[in-house]
Structure formats: structure tokens, C-alpha cells
Design an enzyme around this catalytic site. Sequence first.
Site, mmCIF file in Angstrom:
data_model
loop_
_atom_site.group_PDB
_atom_site.id
_atom_site.type_symbol
_atom_site.label_atom_id
_atom_site.label_comp_id
_atom_site.label_asym_id
_atom_site.label_seq_id
_atom_site.Cartn_x
_atom_site.Cartn_y
_atom_site.Cartn_z
ATOM 1 N N ALA A 91 0.812 -1.276 -0.080
ATOM 2 C CA ALA A 91 0.075 -0.160 -0.130
ATOM 3 C C ALA A 91 0.805 1.181 -0.031
ATOM 4 O O ALA A 91 0.654 2.079 -0.624
ATOM 5 C CB ALA A 91 -0.836 -0.151 1.256
ATOM 6 N N SER A 135 3.104 -5.262 -17.129
ATOM 7 C CA SER A 135 2.235 -5.151 -16.051
ATOM 8 C C SER A 135 1.094 -4.769 -16.009
ATOM 9 O O SER A 135 0.356 -4.602 -17.135
ATOM 10 C CB SER A 135 3.284 -3.934 -14.985
ATOM 11 O OG SER A 135 2.800 -4.298 -13.750
ATOM 12 N N LEU A 136 0.451 -4.186 -15.071
ATOM 13 C CA LEU A 136 -0.914 -3.978 -14.983
ATOM 14 C C LEU A 136 -1.195 -2.572 -14.570
ATOM 15 O O LEU A 136 -0.661 -2.265 -13.419
ATOM 16 C CB LEU A 136 -1.857 -4.609 -14.275
ATOM 17 C CG LEU A 136 -2.277 -6.315 -14.794
ATOM 18 C CD1 LEU A 136 -3.081 -7.045 -14.089
ATOM 19 C CD2 LEU A 136 -3.129 -6.150 -16.027
ATOM 20 N N LYS A 168 -6.970 -11.488 -8.360
ATOM 21 C CA LYS A 168 -5.659 -10.975 -8.776
ATOM 22 C C LYS A 168 -4.808 -11.817 -7.610
ATOM 23 O O LYS A 168 -4.671 -11.463 -6.492
ATOM 24 C CB LYS A 168 -5.481 -9.451 -8.839
ATOM 25 C CG LYS A 168 -3.914 -8.897 -8.845
ATOM 26 C CD LYS A 168 -3.946 -7.587 -8.954
ATOM 27 C CE LYS A 168 -2.352 -7.278 -9.544
ATOM 28 N NZ LYS A 168 -1.281 -7.486 -8.574
ATOM 29 N N ARG A 225 9.471 -12.859 -14.218
ATOM 30 C CA ARG A 225 9.407 -11.746 -15.353
ATOM 31 C C ARG A 225 10.576 -10.915 -15.377
ATOM 32 O O ARG A 225 10.780 -10.564 -16.607
ATOM 33 C CB ARG A 225 8.302 -10.795 -14.643
ATOM 34 C CG ARG A 225 8.160 -9.581 -15.578
ATOM 35 C CD ARG A 225 6.746 -8.841 -15.125
ATOM 36 N NE ARG A 225 6.714 -8.396 -13.878
ATOM 37 C CZ ARG A 225 5.538 -7.864 -13.351
ATOM 38 N NH1 ARG A 225 4.478 -8.002 -14.190
ATOM 39 N NH2 ARG A 225 5.613 -7.584 -12.183
ATOM 40 N N LYS A 274 -10.605 -7.959 -17.564
ATOM 41 C CA LYS A 274 -9.846 -7.997 -18.839
ATOM 42 C C LYS A 274 -10.954 -8.123 -20.004
ATOM 43 O O LYS A 274 -12.085 -8.770 -20.041
ATOM 44 C CB LYS A 274 -9.219 -9.611 -19.064
ATOM 45 C CG LYS A 274 -8.263 -9.547 -17.810
ATOM 46 C CD LYS A 274 -7.484 -10.868 -18.065
ATOM 47 C CE LYS A 274 -6.422 -11.054 -16.778
ATOM 48 N NZ LYS A 274 -5.689 -12.406 -16.915
ATOM 49 N N CYS A 331 6.458 -14.244 35.416
ATOM 50 C CA CYS A 331 5.104 -14.268 34.783
ATOM 51 C C CYS A 331 4.501 -12.970 35.150
ATOM 52 O O CYS A 331 4.275 -13.125 36.585
ATOM 53 C CB CYS A 331 4.494 -15.840 34.904
ATOM 54 S SG CYS A 331 2.868 -15.736 34.544
ATOM 55 N N CYS A 339 5.954 -20.438 31.609
ATOM 56 C CA CYS A 339 5.374 -20.088 32.991
ATOM 57 C C CYS A 339 5.108 -21.685 33.419
ATOM 58 O O CYS A 339 3.967 -22.311 32.956
ATOM 59 C CB CYS A 339 4.312 -19.355 33.400
ATOM 60 S SG CYS A 339 3.506 -19.534 34.873
HETATM 61 S S1 IVH Z 1 -3.125 -10.708 -16.406
HETATM 62 C C1 IVH Z 1 -0.211 -7.943 -19.422
HETATM 63 N N1 IVH Z 1 -4.255 -11.553 -14.233
HETATM 64 O O1 IVH Z 1 -0.322 -8.934 -11.384
HETATM 65 C C2 IVH Z 1 -0.121 -8.492 -17.964
HETATM 66 N N2 IVH Z 1 -2.184 -10.832 -13.988
HETATM 67 O O2 IVH Z 1 0.507 -6.448 -10.847
HETATM 68 C C3 IVH Z 1 -1.570 -9.349 -18.031
HETATM 69 N N3 IVH Z 1 -1.526 -11.089 -11.813
HETATM 70 O O3 IVH Z 1 1.801 -8.763 -13.816
HETATM 71 C C4 IVH Z 1 -1.539 -10.098 -16.612
HETATM 72 N N4 IVH Z 1 -3.139 -12.192 -10.859
HETATM 73 O O4 IVH Z 1 1.967 -11.183 -12.855
HETATM 74 C C5 IVH Z 1 -3.345 -11.219 -14.755
HETATM 75 N N5 IVH Z 1 -5.578 -13.025 -12.818
HETATM 76 C C6 IVH Z 1 -4.448 -12.078 -13.293
HETATM 77 C C7 IVH Z 1 -3.181 -12.021 -12.145
HETATM 78 C C8 IVH Z 1 -2.318 -11.244 -12.678
HETATM 79 C C9 IVH Z 1 -1.987 -11.645 -10.698
HETATM 80 C C10 IVH Z 1 -0.330 -10.344 -11.530
HETATM 81 C C11 IVH Z 1 0.658 -10.425 -12.926
HETATM 82 C C12 IVH Z 1 0.928 -9.042 -13.290
HETATM 83 C C13 IVH Z 1 0.747 -8.369 -12.045
HETATM 84 C C14 IVH Z 1 0.404 -7.108 -12.171
#
Ligand code: IVH
Length: 715
Positions: free
Chosen positions: A45, A93-94, A125, A146, A331, A449, A467
Site C-alpha cells: 500500500a 504489468s497492469l 489478482k 518476469r 480483462k 510471569c 510459566c
Molecule cells: S493478467 C499483461 N491476471 O499481477 C499483463 N495478472 O500487478 C496481464 N497477476 O503482471 C496480466 N493475478 O503477474 C493477470 N488474474 C491475473 C493476475 C495477474 C496476478 C499479476 C501478474 C501481473 C501483475 C500486475
Amino acid sequence: MSDPDLPDVPRDRAAARARHDQLAPVLRDARYRYYVLSDPPMTDAEFDLLWRELLALEEAHPTLATSTSPTAEVGAPVDSAFPPHRHLEPMLSLDNVFSREDLAAWRERAAGPLDDDPRWVCELKIDGVAISLTYVDGVLATAATRGDGVTGETVTQQVLTLDDVPYRLVGDDADIPSLVEVRGEIYYPLEAFEAMNAERVEAGEAAFANPRNAASGALRQKDPAVTATRPLSLWIHGMGALQLGGTAPDPEDPDAGEATPDPTDEALGSGPGAAAFATHAGFLDWCARVGLPVAAETLVTDDADEVWDFVDHWTTHRHEPTYEIDGVVVKVDDLAQRRQLGSTSRAPRWAIAYKMPPIEATTLLRDIEINTGRTGRVTPFAVVEPVTVSGVTITYATLHNEIQVHAKDVRIGDTVSVRRAGDVIPEVVGPVLSERPDDARTWHMPAECPSCGTPLVRPEGEAHHFCENVDCPNRILESLSHFGGRKALDIEGLGYKTAKLLLDEGLVADLADVFALDRRREDLLALEGWKEKSVDNLLAGIDRARAQPLDRLLVGLNIRHLGPTVAKLLARSFGDMSALATASVEDMAAIDGIGPVIAEAVASFFAIDRNRELVDKMRDLGMRMTAEEEATTSDVLDGLSIVVTGTLEGFSRTEAKDAIESRGGKATSSVSGRTSAVVVGDSPGSKADKARDLDVPILDEAQFVELLDSGTLPT
Ligand code: IVH
């Protein structure tokens, strides 16, 4: 997009640059320590907040977004003992969102350029380690982390030790592409993680901060034999490069890969498998078909409201899956639409991560106190400035034992990170060293204790202090509330509060006195706030407890190291209490599953006169002292793999699992084509839909009971 959690972005470019210069090295270092060293210096966080600030600075002052900014990098630079592997298609990444509004705004942005409304796939996730598996003609050629998104570390041998990872994909040749990169997440299952950490704490070793670090550490072992000893698992959630037909390119050739090709392209050839790769849902079904593990908790929907319902449901039930999650990934399903939307250099435009509120937070460590538990074990705990973590206020967090306090270098006055996961007691992860004040104080275990003043002892080779006074008031209080607990005699109405009241009022002085309470009905009725009904309920609960079998009584006696599994083994082997109480250490240690430490602990318990007297007193007051009749279970479920979803009336999750496993069946958590049956209770999850889709037999509770009996699936 204004973010209420962030400080205002300076309008002055020089001030913005100064802040950017401050943040960039901190975030770069944090990513390096997270990805490469498996030892992040801050909570997710905290990282997210600084990261969002960096993005806001770059959004307001685009010239700050240079190619050397951390926002231009995907993972961490590869600086590794493992051979490099260049991904055929980069592992992106996302982007993240943190609110319903921002999720809706992303959906609008994604749908905007498309001719047809997209269908969405919602997945959990997984908080694990990203992995890319390259299958050439159906055989695993490479597994790689990665890394920086372009080049990862080769960990093929390590990954092959996972039960979930097939070396060879199953199915018709026509269903197997000549080359495919499948991407997923390797994770440490939560139950195993907690057990492993408990063992480490017991042995005085430093606990892992979270399952992701444990998974990363286990995977990045030079010796795959070490990885093999860890119960790592995998869920697949995506695809990189794909070649359906023709000759497979050499996956180690950097020129071999292109961005995900269009599977409908003639040049790629077309087997029956081609259709599978037109949508993400099709890809996931293909994975399940060929033996790649996919999580069952997935929703495919056209309805934007259902996307939010999914996020909302899993935010409330985030502790239900057997693996740790930190969000939901949404997605676009259609791969042609994905190609149209494309990606930035960092993340695709066709997917987004909704991040759930953190389960870790930082707060001030005000003091460290200790508590004497039911077996006499003394546990230090942190008294912290109250802080809310995923909806629950934390005021206390465990520190396990003195060795852990020193291993983590936690001092009074530190800012510490506290973490809450599942039903586990919140714990202190570690100090934030950069915020340590000069007057932070090192803590040591007190000599006595706090409850009874008896000198504390730390037996040789043990990480914990004890204890040893069997009459220690706090020890009796904890023992009594455990005695009535679910794993022991399961006495409704005898929890911590009642135990304390009964002891304070002198109605009981030891555990056996519980069985004499029916003679104290009038005194119970005189207790403040107690009515006829509450007294009747308690006494009825105690009466039912008299009939509980030996193993539950043993769990209730608060013998060290003795949990339900060991208790069952002992009860089954000795049959009744007298035989067990007179058994030697050797007799006990001869039982499969009972080690010398447990045998010693049980024998030492019965060697104390007071304990034998306590058991005799219980017997005189009507407590049963014999084991449960051997249930005549068999291996009727041998070879069957069964998934339970939703709430059953007659079984808790654990009881259902035990019922399946004790009959030789496999209780699994995800539905695939290989699942024999899915048992559906109240409010089932998406597993029921998945079973329907895959034509897996669905049973209600009555049919489940029949199956347990007969071992045959209803036709
Ligand atoms: S899809 C193009 N689906 O989270 C990247 N990623 O913080 C598409 N991750 O790089 C990733 N659960 O390693 C996808 N259900 C899920 C996921 C997931 C965990 C990870 C993944 C990604 C990272 C980003």
C-alpha cells in the site's frame, strides 16, 4: 483524475522535478528489493501511494516521464544468479484502480474505440510470483520469471518440481500449438504458508513477511531439490507468444517471437485448437483441457454491473480462497478487440487491476507486553496505536517469541508494519527503519510471569519461554476458554468471557469443576445478567460435552504440541484414558505420526499428580473417557476428485474435506475437466457455473452424503 489520498501536485515544474528526484530512487530501490531480493522495504500500500504520486507528477509535467523514470520499467532489472531468458513477448504489468468510479472510467475508456461492446473476464489478482512457461510442441521448454519484463530468469528445473506444472500438455496433437507462452502466478497456498511460518517461529527462525515472499524465496533456490520441498502451486491467467502450426521457432532465439499473433491468420496454420485462442475464456478452457491449472473463481460477463458485483463480493470474501489475493483483474475477453486496444510500454489497455484495500498498515508500537497461554507458553505481543486494516481495528499484534522480536529488530517506539490475513491473529511484520526515533527501546523478556510471578524458563533448544505453574491464574483462564472451544469439548456458552466470570466468581477453580456446575444452578442464576435460559443453555452444553470422545477431551486438556490430529491418533491407538495415562514415551512414539517431542509432552503431563487428579475428578463427574468407535470407512472414493462450493448444512469446509479424504478421495479447490463431482451448497461461488460449463456432475448435500456412503456417483 484527482486522487484524494495524494498530496497536491506542485504546479511549479522545478518543485515537481525535485519531488520526482526524491521519489524515483526510493521506488527503484523498492522494486529491486521486491522483485530480486524478495524482501520489500515497504508495504504494497505504501508503494502504491508513492507510485501514484509519481504518476500524478508525470501526468501534470509530461517531461518528467523520461525513459529512465521507474514508470518506464516493468519489473526490476535482472541481476541474477539464474541464466537470462528473453521472453518472446514482453511480460507487461497492469495499471491499477482503487475505486468503483475509476474502474467504471477505465471500462468506458477501454470500450470507447471498439465497434462492439466488449465482454469482460473478471479474475482474482493472485499475490504471487509472475511466471512464463514456454511449451514447444506441448513440452515445457523454459520457465522464466518476469525480470524486467523483457528478460527474466530461467527457473525451469525449479518450476518442474511443482505438482501443478505439466511437463507435457495432454490432448490431441491438433489441440497443442507448436509454441505457446503461458503466463501465470506461482503462489504459496495459505494453509501451508501459515503452517510453515508457525514451524519457523517454533524453531526460532524469522517468519516470512507474507506468502508472496515465501513463494519467491522458494522458487529462487539454486538447488531445485530445495524448491521441491515447498508446496508451491500455480494458476495460469494469460498468454504471451503463440504459434499454432508449422515448425516451432527456437524459444531461445531473440528474433523468434513476435507480439501475440492473430490466431485466425492463415499463415499460423489452423488446427481445431485455433478457435480456442480467439477469446480469453476460450484460452482458459483450453488450459484446463490440456492440464494447465486455472483458478475456478472467474466470471465472464457482458454486464458491467456484474463486474462490480464480482469485485464487491471478493473484496468481502477475500480470505476465502486458498491463496492470497490483493485485487481483481478485469480483462477484455475478445483477443481481436485486445489487439485493437493495444498496450503502452508498461501495461495493456485491455486489462486493469482493481486493488483491494491493504491488509497491512504501519502504526506506532507503543509497548510490548506478554501473555501466558493455556500450556504455559509465554507470547510477547505488540500494543500499537489503533489502526484499521481491511475494516478491522488492530490494537494488538503478536510477536511470537523473544527470538522473533530480536530477529525482526522491533523496538518500542518504532513505526511498525502490521498485517492481518484470514483468521490468523494480526502480527507485526517488522519495523520501518527509516522512521526509527533515537529513543526507540530494545525489549527483553521479563524474568517473571506477569500473572503469577513465577520465574519464566526457556527450555534448552526452545524458542519460547514458559510459566511452569499449573495454577497460574491466566493459564487457567486460557485453558478454561479453550476447554469449551470448538476443537475441544465444543460447549456452547463457555467462551472467554464466561470462563473469566466463572473463575472471578469462584464458581470453578479448575477444568473439572465445569462438570459440577449443575450443582451450582442457583449461584449461576445469581450472576449479573444471567437468566434461566442462559443457565439452561450452558448446563445443557456441558451435559452434551460429557459424551464427547477421548480425542476431544485430550485436546481440551491443554497438553503442549497436542492438536486434533495427534489426539485422534492417540485415542485410536490406546482406546481409553487410563491406557494412555500409563503409556510410556516409547509406546507412544511407536505410533506412526507421533514423534518423540509429542510423546514426551504427553508423558510429562500425566507425570504430574495434579493432572492425573484432574482427569480422575472429571471421570467421577461423568465425563466419558473412551475413544470414538472406529468408523468403518473405506476407500470408496478412491480415484475421485471432488470440489465443494457454498455452505453445507451438515459439514463445515474442513469436515467435508476430511469426509472425502478419509474415504480415499481427493478434495480439490478448483474445477477442471478432471473433477469427478462438484458438491453445491448454499450461496455457491462460480465453481458451480464452471462445473455446468464443463459437464461435471453436480451434487446437492443429500447426494453428497449418499456418495460418501456408497462411493458411486448418481447417474
Ligand atoms: S493478467 C499483461 N491476471 O499481477 C499483463 N495478472 O500487478 C496481464 N497477476 O503482471 C496480466 N493475478 O503477474 C493477470 N488474474 C491475473 C493476475 C495477474 C496476478 C499479476 C501478474 C501481473 C501483475 C500486475
